[in-house]
Design a protein around this motif. Structure first.
Motif, short mmCIF file in Angstrom:
data_model
loop_
_atom_site.label_atom_id
_atom_site.label_comp_id
_atom_site.label_asym_id
_atom_site.label_seq_id
_atom_site.Cartn_x
_atom_site.Cartn_y
_atom_site.Cartn_z
N ALA A 143 0.84 -1.20 0.00
CA ALA A 143 0.00 0.00 0.00
C ALA A 143 0.88 1.25 0.00
CB ALA A 143 -0.92 -0.01 1.21
N GLN A 154 -5.08 5.92 2.42
CA GLN A 154 -6.39 5.79 1.78
C GLN A 154 -6.48 4.48 1.01
OE1 GLN A 154 -8.85 8.07 2.32
NE2 GLN A 154 -10.20 6.57 1.34
N GLU A 155 -5.42 4.13 0.30
CA GLU A 155 -5.41 2.86 -0.43
C GLU A 155 -5.51 1.69 0.55
OE1 GLU A 155 -2.41 0.20 -3.28
OE2 GLU A 155 -1.87 2.26 -2.71
N ASP A 163 -9.24 1.54 2.00
CA ASP A 163 -10.23 1.13 0.99
C ASP A 163 -10.09 -0.34 0.64
OD1 ASP A 163 -11.10 3.73 1.02
OD2 ASP A 163 -10.04 4.32 -0.82
N THR A 164 -8.87 -0.78 0.44
CA THR A 164 -8.65 -2.18 0.06
C THR A 164 -8.97 -3.13 1.22
OG1 THR A 164 -6.85 -1.39 -1.35
CG2 THR A 164 -7.01 -3.75 -1.01
#
Length: 714
Positions: A336, A340-341, A344-345
């Motif tokens: 990551a 935010q990534e 979300d994931t």
């Protein structure tokens, strides 16, 4: 200066080199027509130019060669005497007197030590203990003429020891004796209401002072059980300027609850003058986490990533889509780019596989800012993400602790382990001082960091320079002194396989000398990343600002803890021990010669028995035939100067046999003298010379043979 043998010349120069702090080597040997030695050179070990022997020039090896010109030249005369003909004392590098024993020319193992190591090895005793016993016998590592081989077998299974009757009392006396040797030695024993030993903590003086230099990040782990009472061994571990593990004290605990850890942390904090670390990394134990919040409220606290990922099969192994979930979880954790990534994931994974109610995954998500790399990479962690440092210390102590080791003996074995750590740091200091990795680029700032960083840290920086091959740079914005760049990089997986391309943002401010990268490598490890290096090259930056060269990685800083003697070392030299070792060495040599034949054996035994009888009866020679051991070893220091030109004994200078060099010089002088005489002679016979030539021309012309060339005669 003249000596009778090559060995005397070598001893003279090696003693001077040892006192000055450099190593020597023999080179430029020349033989005569009779194949006997006529000339040779003893030079500084750092002389000569570096020759690359690595197959991959992009990954060079360490080199000590700096083309140093310090040397002495020795001529062997026909009479067999050795003459030091010329001397160069100037070095083009710094000298290190304290680390001179690490020079290759100063390392020597005598026959007695070799025999002893062989016998102990046959008896099943490990080489590490053999070496440590010799260090203790000689009074410390600095008195040995050799170093320990870099290998040791670690025992995987935890060793248990037995708490004997009266062991706690002996332990207290041991601590008191250590504190008498050095007042800064710190220890504290916690007793219960019945006077029974409960918890123990101790730290030596060197570790306390070293905390000032390397105490910014601490690793703490208690997964190492040491005895049948399940007393965890709790070391406080950090990283020094060579990337090596360093101890800042340790404890033995009776319980693993919050109250016990609070006692240990407060005791350790008191030992370190109340200065809390900036960051601390521990395992996921709730008791430890609670104690950290109470004692170190202002320190960044991170959980060991390895312990968390180790629990994945245990916590998620029963799910139907376990393999797919595990693959996604690892990719989120390690790949990551931003928070935010990651969020979300992570939430999408739980929704796709219908595991929103999984308690373990939900608990991890709540504390994600304390274990996920993308959240903690903006904080300086010395590159650590796990408590592996503590576990390596545990494995290291395994080599010193056995199933019957008592509590007091364990602390004494801690002494040996600590000495070994100090020795390794001294060897790394010597290596960084005496050698360096060659440059792999033409960037000036690489040379700047080569001179500043230790070898291990500079090697990590060179890895970033190599990584620039996979980086591409794009200017995205520029306003006065502020510039923005995008650097695309390729993440590599196992065995060099490419995983994906990632774009990082680099922002520079030339006025404030500020540069930031979204990979946060400098903030996390203290080393400039490849993306920043790419920008520096693009902007033609020569010098890196000092704020980006951390003092904790520098090799040119004199740190206070290196001047502190290990409090376990006996400051008084035992002359009886020195005499005993010297006698044993000589007796071993005599025994080897005496065992060659029965006659030699009878001869030696006769004189040994007579000597023993005289020693028992106290019948010794009163005459002082040889100097005492202390007089023989304490030779006054004299500066090594260029030799004076003196008249040698034996054959007169006019009749002595000349060397080839002298014959050539005398011959050249004769030629110059003859040339001068010939010049005046030519002037006198010039007229006769011309007349003779003209008569010769007339005679040859009359015979019909025309000569148009110039005639050269004398």
């Amino acid at each position: 200066m003249m000596r009778d043998s090559e060995e005397e010349v070598y001893k003279l120069y090696i003693e001077y080199a040892r006192r000055e702090g450099f190593g020597i080597t023999k080179k430029s040997t020349r033989l005569g027509d009779d194949r006997k030695l006529k000339y040779y050179t003893l030079a500084c070990a750092r002389g000569g130019k570096r020759i690359c022997t690595s197959k991959n020039s992009f990954n060079p090896r360490l080199s000590t060669k700096v083309n140093c010109s310090a040397k002495i030249n020795v001529i062997v005369g026909n009479d067999g005497r050795f003459t030091i003909s010329s001397v160069n004392l100037e070095h083009n590098h710094a000298l290190n007197l304290q680390k001179g024993r690490f020079q290759k020319c100063n390392k020597k193992i005598d026959a007695y030590v070799k025999r002893r190591l062989e016998l102990n090895d046959q008896a099943g005793i490990s080489l590490s203990k053999n070496f440590h016993s010799l260090a203790v016998e000689s009074g410390g590592y600095e008195n040995l003429a050799y170093t320990e081989k870099d290998y040791r077998s670690y025992i995987a299974k935890a060793r248990q020891f037995r708490l004997d009757v009266g062991d706690a009392v002996a332990l207290g006396k041991y601590f008191s004796r250590m504190q008498q040797r050095n007042l800064k030695f710190f220890h504290l024993i916690d007793m219960d209401e019945e006077g029974r030993l409960r918890n123990v903590f101790w730290a030596d003086a060197r570790s306390i002072v070293a905390y000032e230099a390397f105490g910014d990040v601490i690793s703490f782990d208690t997964t190492y059980l040491t005895n049948k009472y399940d007393m965890p061994f709790a070391p406080f571990v950090a990283v020094n300027h060579h990337g090596q593990t360093v101890l800042f004290g340790c404890g033995l605990l009776s319980k693993e609850d919050t109250e016990t850890y609070v006692w240990l942390f407060k005791t350790w904090l008191e030992c370190m003058s109340g200065k809390a670390p900036k960051a601390i990394i521990t395992n996921q134990c709730m008791a430890i986490q609670g104690a950290v919040r109470l004692v170190f409220p202002n320190s960044h606290h991170r959980l060991c990533l390895w312990h968390i990922m180790k629990k994945v099969p245990e916590k998620l192994g029963g799910l139907n889509e376990y393999k797919a979930i595990k693959k996604i979880l690892k990719r989120i954790t390690y790949e990551a780019v931003d928070t935010q990534e990651f969020e979300d994931t992570y939430l999408k994974m739980m929704a796709d596989f219908n595991i929103e109610k999984n308690e373990w995954l939900n608990s991890l998500f709540k504390i994600r800012d304390r274990w996920a790399p993308v959240y903690v990479k903006g904080i300086f962690w010395v590159g650590m993400s796990t408590t592996q440092r503590s576990e390596s210390v545990n494995a290291f102590f395994d080599g010193y602790v056995g199933p019957t080791t008592s509590l007091k003996q364990f602390v004494e074995q801690y002494d040996n382990a600590l000495k070994s750590k100090i020795e390794k740091e001294n060897k790394a200091d010597f290596a960084s001082f005496n050698s360096c990795f060659p440059l792999i680029t033409d960037c000036y700032f690489e040379k700047q960091l080569q001179e500043a960083y230790t070898n291990e840290i500079f090697k990590l920086f060179q890895d970033e320079l190599r990584g620039m091959i996979y980086c591409n740079l794009t200017l995205t914005g520029s306003h006065e002194a502020v510039c923005s760049f995008q650097v695309s990089d390729i993440l590599k997986g196992k065995e060099g396989a490419f995983r994906k391309q990632v774009v990082y943002n680099v922002h520079t401010n030339e006025e404030e000398f500020d540069i930031k990268c979204s990979c946060w490598l400098f903030e996390f490890k203290g080393i400039i990343c490849r993306h920043i290096c790419k920008v520096l090259i693009e902007k033609n930056v020569k010098d890196i600002p000092s704020m980006y060269i951390l003092p904790r990685w520098r090799k040119d800083i004199k740190r206070i803890h290196t001047y502190i003697l290990n409090c376990y070392d006996d400051p008084q030299t035992n002359e009886e021990k020195l005499r005993y070792n010297k006698l044993c060495s000589h007796f071993t040599k005599a025994a080897e010669l005496g065992a060659e034949s029965n006659d030699k054996y009878i001869f030696l035994m006769k004189y040994v028995d007579e000597a023993i009888e005289k020693l028992i009866d106290n019948i010794i020679c009163k005459e002082k035939l040889t100097p005492t051991l202390s007089e023989a070893t304490s030779v006054p220091y004299q500066k090594f100067l260029s030799p004076l030109k003196v008249r040698s004994k034996g054959r007169p200078p006019s009749k002595r046999k000349k060397s080839k060099v002298e014959e050539i010089i005398i011959k050249n002088k004769k030629k110059v003298l003859i040339s001068s005489l010939v010049y005046f002679f030519d002037e006198l016979v010039f007229l006769e010379y011309n007349i003779t030539s003209m008569l010769f021309l007339v005679e040859t012309t009359n015979k019909g043979r025309c000569i148009n060339s110039t005639i050269y005669t004398r």
